[in-house]
Enzyme design. Structure first.
Site, PDB file in Angstrom:
ATOM      1  N   ASP A  15    -105.498   9.740 153.711  1.00  0.00           N
ATOM      2  CA  ASP A  15    -106.840   9.476 153.200  1.00  0.00           C
ATOM      3  C   ASP A  15    -107.175  10.542 152.161  1.00  0.00           C
ATOM      4  OD1 ASP A  15    -109.541   9.095 152.722  1.00  0.00           O
ATOM      5  OD2 ASP A  15    -110.045   8.741 154.828  1.00  0.00           O
ATOM      6  N   HIS A  16    -107.256  10.121 150.908  1.00  0.00           N
ATOM      7  CA  HIS A  16    -107.426  11.093 149.823  1.00  0.00           C
ATOM      8  C   HIS A  16    -108.826  11.688 149.761  1.00  0.00           C
ATOM      9  CE1 HIS A  16    -105.639  13.241 146.723  1.00  0.00           C
ATOM     10  NE2 HIS A  16    -105.683  12.394 145.706  1.00  0.00           N
ATOM     11  N   ARG A  17    -109.751  11.193 150.590  1.00  0.00           N
ATOM     12  CA  ARG A  17    -111.072  11.802 150.635  1.00  0.00           C
ATOM     13  C   ARG A  17    -111.028  13.161 151.314  1.00  0.00           C
ATOM     14  NH1 ARG A  17    -114.340   7.131 153.649  1.00  0.00           N
ATOM     15  NH2 ARG A  17    -112.443   7.348 154.930  1.00  0.00           N
ATOM     16  N   PRO A  73    -109.432   5.640 150.455  1.00  0.00           N
ATOM     17  CA  PRO A  73    -108.518   5.658 149.304  1.00  0.00           C
ATOM     18  C   PRO A  73    -107.146   6.190 149.721  1.00  0.00           C
ATOM     19  CG  PRO A  73    -110.097   7.447 149.144  1.00  0.00           C
ATOM     20  CD  PRO A  73    -110.515   6.630 150.322  1.00  0.00           C
ATOM     21  N   VAL A  99    -107.739  14.556 152.469  1.00  0.00           N
ATOM     22  CA  VAL A  99    -106.418  15.170 152.283  1.00  0.00           C
ATOM     23  C   VAL A  99    -106.079  15.068 150.796  1.00  0.00           C
ATOM     24  CG1 VAL A  99    -103.977  15.107 152.900  1.00  0.00           C
ATOM     25  CG2 VAL A  99    -105.711  14.490 154.605  1.00  0.00           C
TER      26      VAL A  99
END
Length: 486
Positions: free
Chosen positions: A456-458, A280, A460
């Protein structure tokens, strides 16, 4: 020792190796040798392009080139022989291995094998349903049984009264010309193999009405299917359009160029699709005054410690990014889906996106965070020069952790970059241009650029990504922080 064994030891095949990490194929870009050339162990014989880079392949033995199995531009699977080398070129011609022709193979008169023992010289060849040889003239044919109700034939046996067969119209090679009528065997039957006859019977096709395209006028399965296919409908004439009432037709296909998707471009496309739909993405932007950084670049160009090195704004952007990562090491990580773990890395392999004629590649500087500014400049210069020459090795593109893409060289302000698979962040560096900017309470012309950070929003979150981007901007606005924070 048999001739076959001797030939196997004399002629060595060099197979397409796996020059990357589990790659399955490579394209042959260029041959450096030709048939007959002498080669030695370790000599480069060709250049190939994998899904990651262009690589030169050395031959592992001495000898003379006997055969090149593929032309330039061919895509070859890993493990397939691409070149054959004669390791004893002075030993004379090799003894050919015995070959047995396929019984179903058709040989034109000028190419067919020598006549079998016992066949008289000059004896004509009669087309047969199976095999390639001619039937011996002494063979007797069993007389047909008379059909019920039909008068018994008083004709002599076929062996004693030869019947002239209808010969097909031949082309220059001795084969039936395309579209020739089917030849008939003695008795008026069309020439066809038993399976073809059964197919015609099942489809209700009269073999005598089928146009034969096989050798010597033999009807093939394709001929039967073609005869059974419904006749194409006559196209209806399109209504005429007067020039003043409608547009003229445009042939767009003649003005289209189709480029095969392979090599680096194919790998890039697959990687970007996988990344975009796996990690994501979140992208944040910041516009920053980099006037002090551009002045520092000019000063460093005349510094003796940077003599002979390439100094440009990208160098200081890379250094600022490394400083921000050192202050926030959590951003330098990877998502391990299989083990459900976040892998934090205590080294930074800094990728630099480089445009090449074969597509975009991303080699990386190993352990970039531990390098001084002159060392980082030297590594960055070597990386870009090697990429432009197309000599980047797969190892140079493996193991990246974060990346910088310099879209500013194209005059672009910024973008929303897509992560390289397995990496946590990518920084886009936009063009630097003179803009009105409020500086010390007054509007002045300043050197300004826009930065974009995708992550990467998983692993960060928004806070961590914002801190990293803000630190990069702060260093570029006040480059003295390279000392105070570094």
């Amino acid at each position: 020792m048999t001739a076959s064994t001797a030939n196997d030891q004399r002629f060595r095949e060099f197979k397409m190796p796996d020059v990357g990490e589990g790659l399955t194929e490579a394209e042959i870009l260029k041959w450096y040798v030709a048939v007959g050339d002498t080669v030695s162990d370790g000599q480069v014989v060709c250049e190939v392009e994998t899904a990651k880079a262009a690589v030169e392949l050395p031959i592992p033995f001495d000898g003379a080139v006997h055969e090149l199995r593929f032309d330039e531009g061919a895509t070859v699977d890993v493990g397939t022989p691409i070149i054959v080398v004669d390791t004893r070129p002075g030993a004379g011609p090799a003894e050919p291995a015995p070959t047995v022709p396929d019984q179903q193979t058709y040989y034109p008169p000028k190419d067919r094998p020598a006549a079998a023992e016992g066949e008289a010289a000059g004896e004509g060849r009669q087309a047969m349903l199976v095999g390639y040889g001619a039937a011996p003239s002494s063979t007797k044919r069993r007389a047909r049984k008379p059909q019920p109700g039909a008068p018994a034939s008083s004709a002599p046996p076929a062996s004693s009264a030869p019947v002239a067969a209808v010969q097909p119209e031949l082309n220059g090679h001795g084969a039936a010309a395309p579209g020739a009528p089917a030849s008939t065997a003695p008795g008026g039957r069309a020439l066809a193999k038993p399976p073809v006859r059964k197919l015609a019977k099942d489809l209700g096709i009269d073999l005598a009405s089928v146009t034969a395209t096989g050798p010597d006028g033999t009807v093939t399965r394709e001929d039967v299917h073609a005869a059974a296919a419904p006749a194409p409908a006559e196209p209806q004439a399109a209504p005429e359009i007067a020039p003043e009432t409608g547009p003229r037709p445009v042939d767009t296909a003649a003005r289209e160029v189709r480029i095969p998707i392979k090599g680096v471009r194919k790998a890039t496309a697959q990687a970007m699709v996988a990344s975009a739909f796996t990690a994501p993405h979140v992208t944040e932007f910041v516009t920053v005054d980099v006037t002090r950084t551009t002045k520092l670049v000019q000063e460093l160009k005349s510094d003796p410690d940077m003599a002979g090195l390439r100094v440009n704004p990208l160098l200081l952007v890379a250094k600022a990014f490394l400083v921000a990562i050192r202050r926030h090491p959590e951003v330098n990580a990877a998502w391990d889906e299989e083990n459900q773990e976040i892998v934090r890395k205590e080294y930074v392999n800094l990728g630099i996106a480089a445009a090449t004629p074969r597509g975009l590649i991303v080699p990386n500087i190993k352990d970039a965070g531990a390098k001084t500014l002159p060392e980082l400049s030297a590594a960055l210069g070597d990386l870009v020069a090697t990429a432009r020459e197309g000599k980047t090795s797969p190892a140079d593109m493996a193991g990246g952790t974060v990346t910088i893409t310099n879209v500013g060289v194209f005059g672009v302000d910024t973008g929303t970059p897509i992560l390289n698979p397995g990496e946590s962040a990518i920084l886009a560096f936009g063009t630097v241009k003179l803009q009105p900017w409020v500086h010390k309470g007054k509007v002045k012309p300043r050197q300004v650029t826009t930065l974009a950070l995708s992550f990467d929003h998983r692993l960060v979150d928004g806070e961590l990504g914002s801190k990293v981007l803000a630190d990069v901007a702060a260093v570029l606005e006040h480059p003295k922080r390279l000392i105070t924070w570094g």
